[in-house]
Write a protein that holds these residues in place. Structure first.
Motif, PDB file in Angstrom:
ATOM      1  N   PRO A  63      89.497  38.808 113.098  1.00  0.00           N
ATOM      2  CA  PRO A  63      88.600  38.694 111.943  1.00  0.00           C
ATOM      3  C   PRO A  63      88.921  37.502 111.050  1.00  0.00           C
ATOM      4  N   VAL A  64      90.048  36.829 111.326  1.00  0.00           N
ATOM      5  CA  VAL A  64      90.443  35.680 110.511  1.00  0.00           C
ATOM      6  C   VAL A  64      89.409  34.562 110.615  1.00  0.00           C
ATOM      7  N   LEU A  65      88.858  34.319 111.827  1.00  0.00           N
ATOM      8  CA  LEU A  65      87.863  33.270 112.058  1.00  0.00           C
ATOM      9  C   LEU A  65      86.523  33.892 112.451  1.00  0.00           C
ATOM     10  N   ALA A  66      86.127  34.928 111.736  1.00  0.00           N
ATOM     11  CA  ALA A  66      84.863  35.618 112.006  1.00  0.00           C
ATOM     12  C   ALA A  66      83.821  35.224 110.960  1.00  0.00           C
ATOM     13  N   VAL A  67      82.565  35.485 111.270  1.00  0.00           N
ATOM     14  CA  VAL A  67      81.453  35.117 110.379  1.00  0.00           C
ATOM     15  C   VAL A  67      81.490  35.967 109.118  1.00  0.00           C
ATOM     16  N   ALA A  68      81.626  35.295 107.987  1.00  0.00           N
ATOM     17  CA  ALA A  68      81.571  35.993 106.703  1.00  0.00           C
ATOM     18  C   ALA A  68      80.242  35.758 106.000  1.00  0.00           C
ATOM     19  N   ALA A  69      79.542  34.662 106.361  1.00  0.00           N
ATOM     20  CA  ALA A  69      78.265  34.354 105.714  1.00  0.00           C
ATOM     21  C   ALA A  69      77.417  33.496 106.640  1.00  0.00           C
ATOM     22  N   GLY A  92      81.049  39.307 110.734  1.00  0.00           N
ATOM     23  CA  GLY A  92      82.183  39.912 111.424  1.00  0.00           C
ATOM     24  C   GLY A  92      82.320  39.464 112.862  1.00  0.00           C
ATOM     25  N   THR A  93      81.325  38.750 113.386  1.00  0.00           N
ATOM     26  CA  THR A  93      81.407  38.247 114.755  1.00  0.00           C
ATOM     27  C   THR A  93      82.318  37.029 114.789  1.00  0.00           C
ATOM     28  N   VAL A 116      64.865  23.425 114.395  1.00  0.00           N
ATOM     29  CA  VAL A 116      65.974  24.234 113.874  1.00  0.00           C
ATOM     30  C   VAL A 116      67.258  23.870 114.594  1.00  0.00           C
ATOM     31  N   GLU A 117      68.353  23.941 113.870  1.00  0.00           N
ATOM     32  CA  GLU A 117      69.683  23.735 114.449  1.00  0.00           C
ATOM     33  C   GLU A 117      70.630  24.771 113.854  1.00  0.00           C
ATOM     34  N   VAL A 118      71.380  25.434 114.713  1.00  0.00           N
ATOM     35  CA  VAL A 118      72.363  26.424 114.278  1.00  0.00           C
ATOM     36  C   VAL A 118      73.747  25.899 114.651  1.00  0.00           C
ATOM     37  N   THR A 119      74.637  25.831 113.673  1.00  0.00           N
ATOM     38  CA  THR A 119      75.980  25.312 113.906  1.00  0.00           C
ATOM     39  C   THR A 119      77.022  26.257 113.323  1.00  0.00           C
ATOM     40  N   ARG A 120      78.234  26.159 113.852  1.00  0.00           N
ATOM     41  CA  ARG A 120      79.365  26.930 113.318  1.00  0.00           C
ATOM     42  C   ARG A 120      79.975  26.151 112.156  1.00  0.00           C
ATOM     43  N   GLY A 121      80.105  26.813 111.020  1.00  0.00           N
ATOM     44  CA  GLY A 121      80.726  26.194 109.856  1.00  0.00           C
ATOM     45  C   GLY A 121      82.132  26.741 109.690  1.00  0.00           C
TER      46      GLY A 121
END
Length: 264
Positions: A63-69, A92-93, A116-121
């Motif tokens: 969960p340290v590097l999981a989606v929070a927002a 949480g993913t 549209v573009e979806v990226t990991r922040g």
């Protein structure tokens, strides 16, 4: 007494510098046994596996590097909540497990979205950047009205007054594959914003016969989609002269051949 002036007993007492220094013998290095070398390699391999396992867990399951927002950029007519809901990225993913291609495909199905573009922040967010379609015209179809972008895509229904810049367009078969629709849109897109705001309506009975009606009732015979830039420049110049009184008032302005305009 010896010839050197010292006695044998004196030499046996050996005064000082003639006495050699005695060093302890150096022990030979301990030979490395094959078993010791194997144990060291096993220890190093175990440490490497443990480090890789920890790193993999941090990236894939922790969960340290999981989606929070999930952040949305570029939304205008759409709300951020709508885009987030359609993207389907659960908080949480772990970031590495987010399927950005699938999220992009879901958001791209929204009629208002042109791109549209979806990226990991990193380290704990996902960013959805959308480019919405800009309405150029509004058309009537199947008893309702729809907004049309510059490519002829019908993307949103209108129940009240259309947004600013959306010119009422009359064509038989509105859509991106209709040549008449595309010809009329090429005319509207070529016009500067202040002139387009003065266009009360447009119609295209055929791809070669685009006509614009200005707010004061003046008809502009545009013709085909060819030379759209030159036609727009010519029309702007003529309107400026008409407003300044340099030309006699005209009910019809024919710019279908921009090098030989006709006012009547």
């Amino acid at each position: 007494m010896s010839r050197s002036g010292t006695t044998t007993s004196d030499r046996s007492r050996g005064g000082g510098s003639s006495r050699a220094e005695v060093r302890a013998p150096r022990r030979p290095p301990r030979p490395v046994r094959p078993g010791d070398r194997r144990r060291r390699l096993l220890v190093r391999a175990g440490v490497a596996v443990a480090v890789l396992g920890l790193l993999g867990w941090l990236l894939w399951g922790s969960p340290v590097l999981a989606v929070a927002a999930v952040r949305v950029d570029g939304a205008g007519t759409l709300t951020s909540a709508e885009v987030v809901d359609v993207a389907g990225v659960a908080t949480g993913t772990p970031l590495l497990r987010v399927d950005v291609a699938a999220a992009e495909a879901r958001v791209a199905r929204l009629p208002q979205v042109a791109d549209v573009e979806v990226t990991r922040g990193w380290p704990r967010s996902v960013v959805v950047t959308v480019v919405e379609r800009v309405p150029v015209a509004v058309v009537e179809e199947a008893g309702g009205r729809s907004l049309v972008d510059r490519d002829g895509v019908l993307f949103d229904a209108v129940t009240g007054r259309p947004p600013a810049g959306a010119v009422p367009l009359d064509v038989a078969d509105p859509g991106p594959d209709d040549r008449a629709t595309r010809a009329a849109l090429a005319a509207l897109v070529a016009l500067p914003g202040d002139v387009r705001a003065d266009v009360a309506g447009a119609r295209a009975p055929s791809p070669e016969d685009v006509r614009l009606t200005l707010a004061d009732g003046t008809t502009v015979l545009w013709g085909s989609a060819e030379e759209a830039g030159e036609k727009a420049e010519t029309l702007v110049a003529l309107l400026g002269q008409l407003r300044a009184g340099a030309l006699a008032p005209a009910g019809t302005i024919d710019v279908s051949t921009p090098s030989a305009v006709v006012l009547r």
